[in-house]
Design an enzyme around this catalytic site. Structure first.
Site, short mmCIF file in Angstrom:
data_model
loop_
_atom_site.label_atom_id
_atom_site.label_comp_id
_atom_site.label_asym_id
_atom_site.label_seq_id
_atom_site.Cartn_x
_atom_site.Cartn_y
_atom_site.Cartn_z
N GLY A 298 0.33 -0.84 -0.12
CA GLY A 298 0.48 0.17 0.48
C GLY A 298 1.22 1.41 -0.26
N SER A 299 0.43 2.13 0.99
CA SER A 299 1.05 3.57 0.76
C SER A 299 2.59 3.75 1.45
CB SER A 299 0.13 4.52 1.68
OG SER A 299 -1.12 4.25 0.32
N THR A 300 2.97 2.43 1.99
CA THR A 300 4.23 2.56 2.40
C THR A 300 4.50 2.36 1.18
OG1 THR A 300 4.52 -0.18 2.48
CG2 THR A 300 3.46 1.92 4.62
N LYS A 302 4.61 4.74 -1.53
CA LYS A 302 5.12 5.66 -1.93
C LYS A 302 6.44 6.74 -1.42
CE LYS A 302 0.32 6.32 -1.54
NZ LYS A 302 -0.72 7.16 -1.09
#
Length: 568
Positions: A298-300, A302
């Site tokens: 997921g957003s980790t 980014k």
């Protein structure tokens, strides 16, 4: 006067001599026979007969060599071998009376019928186990019964003082003291001792009556010192267990890394198991989820998508991207943010975790930029920790990406990772862009050489940008640690089901670095399959991270770098 006749037969000398010769001849024949037999036994067939005699009286008994200890970084035992007895019988001569049989069944915690059945199964053999791993004190009680054909054998049994806390890292051994899981398996050749052989003479009942000679000396196994700090391991285990219960997660993992050395200071999973009770370790809980279970980060991810953007040289942290109206269409599919965040600079894109902003940035650059960055920091590759069963995860090559795949990869969908891979990638970010090999063994020499994979200026820019994630406008204010600057990233990921991504099933992730002014530690918290409406990474994994990181920083007496936060 009549004539008298005598009944006495006169024996002639010749008759006497004939009989004497027969006797002497017989004695000579017997003597020659005895001499011949004696020569046969002592000269001609001496070796054969001696071997036959030895086969019935001389035995080689095993002298076990105990397995080496597994120790934490401060030499606290995590796995030790303790002496035990194994109870065995020679079924052909095992013959207890009724009282002895009842006493034996009581000591072995079994029935007399079961013992008799074991004897029957062992008929035709000279050796059959009744029970293994018996306490030596109990073994002496069993021996005192003096049952014919019942014997004790000295062995070692593996004991794990920390039980479930270190179970997934240490692993376990089988009943023969051979490594079966975890580091017990990975370093089995180093840990296992070499058994010795002692030649002894036994009587017909199997009792040792004399030692003959040592055939081979036993040799203990080597000790293994790990990078694990059992105090940190316990803190991580305690807080993970509490977090899973509080947020109704199905399972979870925590990884703690030393940024400078690559040492794994702690690795825990829940649910766990007790390695001291082998009979209850068959339900799948023995796998080390931090290394075997794959998940979408997921957003980790980014942080590394943003690093690839900065590395292109076309953007700086102050550049602005319009994310209105909170969604975009890419290749006919919609990508959305939770809210319409309007115009955001690059730091705010990480702070608010904007999928739209991140997608726009990555789509403006060649797809290989992102692929190279993710590959360089270690995704899709084994970490070389040496742990059995570690998985490499993966993501497709950029040559087959379409724009939608590229966009979703930028915020962590379509790529699978392990918890250790993600932790190592963030350690690389915190280490000035230098990738250091992770290890379960204590680093005792100079710091290991690392591989530069990211410009140190860019890595520092990302760390500075990620501090905003824990501020009031960020996604993880509950991950803050009083007295310390912390930088990190949240991840909230839908779980794939039979019909695609499921609306009410999520993984929650937070990974952080502290102290941010001079990074020392990476702590990653992954909560799998949260059951409920509280599932965002900053509000579930974030608080668990805060408790763990705060406790470790105080334990290691690391100097605070944000005293102003103590008064807020």
């Amino acid at each position: 006067m009549g004539v008298r006749y005598s009944n006495t037969v006169e024996r002639t000398p010749s008759a006497f001599n004939w009989r004497l010769k027969i006797v002497i001849f017989a004695l000579i024949v017997i003597t020659l026979g005895l001499i011949t037999r004696l020569v046969d036994l002592t000269v001609i067939n001496r070796r054969f007969l001696q071997n036959q005699g030895n086969a019935r009286t001389i035995r080689n008994i095993i002298i076990p060599g105990h397995r080496g200890m597994i120790l934490d970084r401060y030499n606290k035992p995590l796995a030790i071998s303790t002496p035990v007895n194994s109870v065995w019988i020679d079924p052909s001569i095992f013959n207890p009376d009724l009282l002895q049989l009842r006493a034996l069944s009581r000591l072995l915690h079994t029935s007399t019928k079961m013992i008799q059945m074991q004897r029957l199964r062992g008929l035709g053999k000279e050796f059959f186990y009744l029970k293994r791993g018996v306490n030596p004190t109990l073994g002496m009680e069993i021996k005192s019964l003096k049952i014919p054909g019942l014997f004790l054998q000295n062995e070692y049994h593996r004991y794990y003082p920390e039980g479930p806390v270190t179970a997934h890292v240490i692993g376990l051994c089988n009943v023969d003291d051979q490594g079966q899981e975890g580091l017990e398996l990975a370093y089995n050749d180093w840990l296992e001792g070499r058994s010795g052989l002692q030649q002894v003479i036994k009587d017909r009942l199997g009792h040792i009556i004399a030692d003959v000679r040592s055939v081979r000396e036993s040799k203990p196994g080597g000790n293994l010192q790990l990078s694990i700090d059992k105090r940190i391991q316990y803190i991580a285990y305690r807080e993970l267990k509490a977090g899973i219960k509080k947020y109704k997660a199905d399972s979870g993992s925590v990884v703690v890394l030393d940024i400078r050395t690559g040492e794994i200071l702690a690795m825990v999973n829940w649910p766990s198991y007790n390695p001291n009770d082998r009979l209850k370790v068959q339900d799948g809980r023995s796998r080390n989820r931090a290394l075997t279970d794959l998940f979408e980060p997921g957003s980790t991810i980014k942080s590394f998508s943003m690093a690839s953007v900065l590395a292109s040289g076309k953007f700086s942290p102050t550049n602005q991207i319009d994310t209105s109206p909170g969604w975009i269409i890419v290749a006919g599919k919609r990508i959305m943010d939770e809210h319409n965040n309007g115009v955001l600079n690059l730091t705010e894109i990480l702070q608010t975790s904007s999928n739209v902003g991140m997608s726009k940035l990555v789509l403006s650059l060649p797809s290989e930029n992102l692929w190279n960055m993710l590959h360089d920091v270690g995704f899709g590759q084994i970490t070389q920790s040496g742990f059995p069963g570690e998985r490499m995860g993966g993501f497709p090559h950029f040559k087959i990406w379409n724009p939608f795949v590229l966009a979703t990869l930028s915020f962590g969908y379509g790529i699978s990772v392990t918890a250790l891979q993600l932790a190592q990638a963030y350690a690389t970010l915190a280490n000035g862009g230098i990738k250091v090999p992770v290890t379960f063994l204590k680093v005792t020499d100079s710091l290991p050489p690392g591989q530069p994979v990211l410009d140190p200026v860019i890595s520092q820019e990302i760390l500075d940008m990620l501090e905003s994630v824990l501020t009031k406008g960020g996604t993880a204010p509950l991950a803050r640690v009083p007295g310390y600057r912390v930088t990190g990233k949240t991840g909230t990921v839908r779980i794939v089901g039979p019909q695609g991504y499921e609306k009410h099933r999520h993984n929650s992730i937070f990974i952080g670095i502290a102290p941010a002014s001079h990074p020392r530690l990476v702590v990653e918290v992954v909560l799998h399959d949260l059951d409920g409406y509280l599932y965002y990474g900053g509000y579930t994994a974030g608080p668990v991270f805060s408790h763990i990181m705060g406790s470790i920083l105080h334990l290691l007496n690391l100097q605070p770098d944000d005293l102003t936060s103590l008064h807020q």
